[in-house]
Enzyme design. Structure first.
Site, short mmCIF file in Angstrom:
data_model
loop_
_atom_site.label_atom_id
_atom_site.label_comp_id
_atom_site.label_asym_id
_atom_site.label_seq_id
_atom_site.Cartn_x
_atom_site.Cartn_y
_atom_site.Cartn_z
CD GLU A 49 0.04 9.34 -10.61
OE1 GLU A 49 -0.12 8.34 -10.17
OE2 GLU A 49 -0.74 10.23 -10.85
NE ARG A 51 -1.31 -0.85 -2.75
CZ ARG A 51 -0.70 0.53 -3.13
NH1 ARG A 51 -0.17 1.09 -2.29
NH2 ARG A 51 -1.01 1.03 -4.10
CE LYS A 66 2.18 9.06 -3.99
NZ LYS A 66 1.81 8.41 -5.33
P1 ATP Z 1 -0.59 5.85 -3.25
O1 ATP Z 1 -1.86 5.42 -4.16
O2 ATP Z 1 -0.36 5.38 -1.90
O3 ATP Z 1 -0.59 7.25 -3.65
P2 ATP Z 1 0.98 4.59 -5.75
O4 ATP Z 1 0.93 3.25 -5.24
O5 ATP Z 1 -0.17 4.86 -6.45
O6 ATP Z 1 0.74 5.44 -4.05
P3 ATP Z 1 2.81 5.13 -7.43
O7 ATP Z 1 3.84 6.34 -7.60
O8 ATP Z 1 1.99 4.81 -8.54
O9 ATP Z 1 2.11 5.31 -6.19
O10 ATP Z 1 3.75 3.78 -7.16
C1 ATP Z 1 4.87 3.19 -7.74
C2 ATP Z 1 5.18 1.84 -7.79
O11 ATP Z 1 5.12 1.58 -6.10
C3 ATP Z 1 3.62 1.18 -8.33
O12 ATP Z 1 4.11 0.19 -8.88
C4 ATP Z 1 2.98 0.62 -6.88
O13 ATP Z 1 2.33 -0.21 -7.11
C5 ATP Z 1 4.28 0.57 -5.82
N1 ATP Z 1 3.78 0.66 -4.49
C6 ATP Z 1 3.16 1.81 -4.04
N2 ATP Z 1 2.95 1.40 -2.80
C7 ATP Z 1 3.38 0.01 -2.50
C8 ATP Z 1 3.49 -0.71 -1.29
N3 ATP Z 1 2.84 -0.38 -0.24
N4 ATP Z 1 3.95 -2.12 -1.52
C9 ATP Z 1 4.43 -2.37 -2.43
N5 ATP Z 1 4.27 -1.58 -3.89
C10 ATP Z 1 4.01 -0.24 -3.76
MG MG Z 2 -0.27 4.85 -8.57
#
Ligand code: ATP
Ligand code: MG
Length: 611
Positions: free
Chosen positions: A67, A302, A312
């Site tokens: 995103e 994760r 974030k």
């Molecule tokens: P946040 O909730 O921490 O702001 P997010 O995971 O919602 O971040 P996205 O931009 O949606 O942020 O993430 C893109 C991809 O990266 C998604 O498929 C998410 O599942 C994956 N991702 C994010 N953080 C992790 C992590 N710590 N380990 C593995 N995959 C991750």
């Molecule tokens: Mg997300």
């Protein structure tokens, strides 16, 4: 190396190759031909578009779907490496897709930064001249068309209950949901209402489109989830064209299907959404809108790293409150921060791949990343000498041994001990030399083999000053030191021993227990050294609901003025070195100027945090 330092070659992370159940799933699907015979229309599209296309040359399709509402961090690297890695290893293609269906938080700045970071990490989405870079917002037309189709099929309805009513009527684990009065409307009524929503005839929040599934489902996500909401907001890609926006849970499966994704890999928190993912895609495929075979969602745990935070909101707090200098501060766990700190893309990939994929969230110690960095740089980073905390050493008999006080003795050292083809570094040894302050001890502790002055034992016997080798130079014997009024040592005095120059015959005749690194005063380059360390003092900064700011490491940055050997003159940005005995360093990509060097310490030669 100083003989009283531990072996600096910290090995790569010890763990055996961890299991990766996702590879097992892909292998099984390839074996059974689950996705064989798929057509791909050359670009994302509906069932008709793909049916008209050729057989898909990609054996599997995966996607990394960020995103664009922030900077990528080390957790995202895990997802990038998994998705691009599976595609690479199994003859597939991985798409980079901006999941930009939420108009409020997304910005072009983040789109550009994400593209740069994924490229930097070493992955690319252009295959055979086709760029597989997609924007979910380009699918808004299709998503709306699919919504109308669901309404017409009696599978969705417009609900005008207030948000509170909807929440109250959803029920809970023990109580089934209660139907909204709107649930029994006819498809024709719903279609008219949906069009009013689209055309801006209803206020923000006045109605939502909901799937019509099962209000008694034990999975709350199936109790008529919301598909569309009304929100007057300008979108970074579609501007003011829409005043209704799809919910993530509705948009994401459709995005996958339009792109012919085979394996939709996401983190564990989406496990409960999988039944809806399948419900939606099956119905849209039955309605003839989406191509089969449909994508399948697979969840993995994760990756969390100790001594950092990745939310974030917390990262933004660090930046906005000035605890770090920006999103690319070398202490930040963002990919831009890690890059600026000096971590190589290969080290981050090795850490991500080495952590496998499993059905539980993983906690990895930060030292694993440092171990991967050392393993990557040990065999390739050129060596150099630097003095981090300088103390002057004066060789008082220099003229006697070398003819004149001004004489500079040329010295050489290999740029890399295992790579003679990288050539030799050149520098000079003269009467005055910079050494590390802690390579001298007026009162040496037991086992200290570096410089200390002569002393008289309580029994009256004399102990001579210690002899050490100036690495690649000559052997010197400490004769004393000078101190200021506060008793702080201002310089160390020594004699140089003739015929001991490294690489000359008989140089080893004088045995020494210690070798120290140094830089000649005559040709040293002044340098600013940024000695970075862990951002927090606690492995889990937020454990037990603690405020992460209370455990910031006060020494996460020490700025030192030191000296570099002259071979580093003109070093370009982002060049990495092993400073002998001290660790791995990089010329800072922002502050470093070839005439005014600034180097960041990436990590020390061994883990100083090990218990
Ligand atoms: P946040 O909730 O921490 O702001 P997010 O995971 O919602 O971040 P996205 O931009 O949606 O942020 O993430 C893109 C991809 O990266 C998604 O498929 C998410 O599942 C994956 N991702 C994010 N953080 C992790 C992590 N710590 N380990 C593995 N995959 C991750
Ligand atoms: Mg997300």
């Amino acid at each position: 190396m100083a003989t009283d330092h531990k072996d600096p070659k910290a090995g790569p992370p010890a763990a055996a190759k961890p299991s990766n159940f996702l590879r097992g799933i892909v292998e099984r699907d390839l074996e059974t031909g689950a996705y064989a015979g798929r057509h791909f229309g050359g670009s994302p599209g509906d069932a008709a578009h793909h049916a008209a296309g050729a057989l898909d040359a990609a054996k599997i399709r995966t996607r990394f779907p960020p995103e664009p509402n922030g900077y990528l961090h080390v957790g995202h690297a895990k997802s990038i490496c998994l998705n691009f890695g599976l595609a690479r290893d199994y003859g597939g293609i991985c798409h980079l897709r901006f999941d930009d269906t939420n108009p409020e938080k997304e910005e072009q700045e983040y789109v550009d930064a994400i593209i740069e970071a994924v490229h930097w990490l070493g992955f690319d989405w252009t295959v055979g001249g086709t760029s597989h870079l997609y924007y979910a917002s380009d699918y808004f037309d299709f998503m709306y068309r699919a919504a109308e189709a669901l309404v017409v099929a009696g599978l969705a309805y417009v609900d005008e209950q207030s948000a509170e009513e909807m929440r109250a009527n959803r029920g809970d684990f023990n109580t089934p949901g209660t139907a909204s009065p709107c649930r029994s409307r006819t498809p024709q009524e719903n279609l008219a209402r949906l069009r009013e929503m689209r055309d801006g005839q209803l206020a923000d929040g006045a109605a939502v489109l909901r799937a019509k599934i099962d209000l008694a489902s034990p999975n709350i996500n199936l109790r008529d989830p919301t598909l569309y909401r009304i929100k007057r907001a300008t979108h970074h890609n579609t501007g003011d064209r829409w005043c209704i926006y799809p919910m993530y849970t509705y948009a994401h499966p459709i995005e996958d299907a339009l792109e012919c994704i085979t394996h939709s890999i996401c983190t564990l928190e989406f496990e409960d959404q999988r039944p809806f993912y399948d419900w939606l895609l099956e119905h849209l495929a039955d309605l003839g809108l989406l191509a089969r075979p449909l994508p399948r969602q697979h969840e993995f745990g994760r990756l969390n790293l100790s001594y950092i935070v990745t939310s974030k909101r917390k990262l933004r707090q660090l930046v906005e409150e000035g605890h770090v200098t920006g999103w690319d501060d070398p202490r930040m766990p963002t990919l831009f921060g890690l890059r600026r700190r000096g971590y190589t893309p290969a080290s981050i990939r090795a850490m991500a791949d080495g952590s496998g994929a499993s059905k539980t969230n993983i906690w990895l110690d930060y030292s694993v990343l440092d171990g991967c960095l050392r393993a990557d740089l040990e065999s390739q980073a050129p060596r150099a000498m630097a003095v981090l905390e300088p103390l002057k050493l004066v060789l008082t008999n220099w003229a006697e041994v070398n003819g004149a006080d001004a004489h500079l003795e040329p010295c050489t050292a290999p740029a890399h001990p295992q790579h003679p083809e990288l050539g030799q570094r050149r520098f000079t040894l003269g009467r005055e030399v910079w050494i590390e302050r802690d390579d001298f001890a007026e009162l040496p502790a037991k086992g200290f083999f570096r410089l200390y002055p002569p002393k008289t034992q309580p029994d009256g016997s004399a102990v001579p000053g210690n002899k050490v080798r100036l690495k690649y130079g000559m052997v010197v014997e400490c004769t004393g030191c000078e101190k200021d009024a506060e008793g702080r040592v201002t310089q160390v005095l020594a004699r140089v021993l003739p015929d001991t120059k490294s690489g000359t015959p008989g140089a080893d005749a004088v045995k020494v227990k210690g070798t120290i690194t140094w830089v000649g005063v005559a040709d040293a380059l002044p340098v600013t050294l940024k000695l970075y360390d862990r951002l927090y003092t606690e492995a889990q900064p937020e454990a037990g609901g603690r405020d992460h700011l209370t455990v910031l490491n006060p020494k996460n940055l020490v700025v030192a003025q030191g000296w570099l050997e002259p071979s580093l003159a003109g070093t370009p940005h982002e060049a990495r070195f092993q400073f002998e005995r001290h660790g791995y360093f990089i010329a800072d990509r922002v502050e470093h100027l070839p005439g005014a060097p600034v180097f960041n310490r990436i990590t020390t030669l061994r883990d100083s945090w090990a218990a």
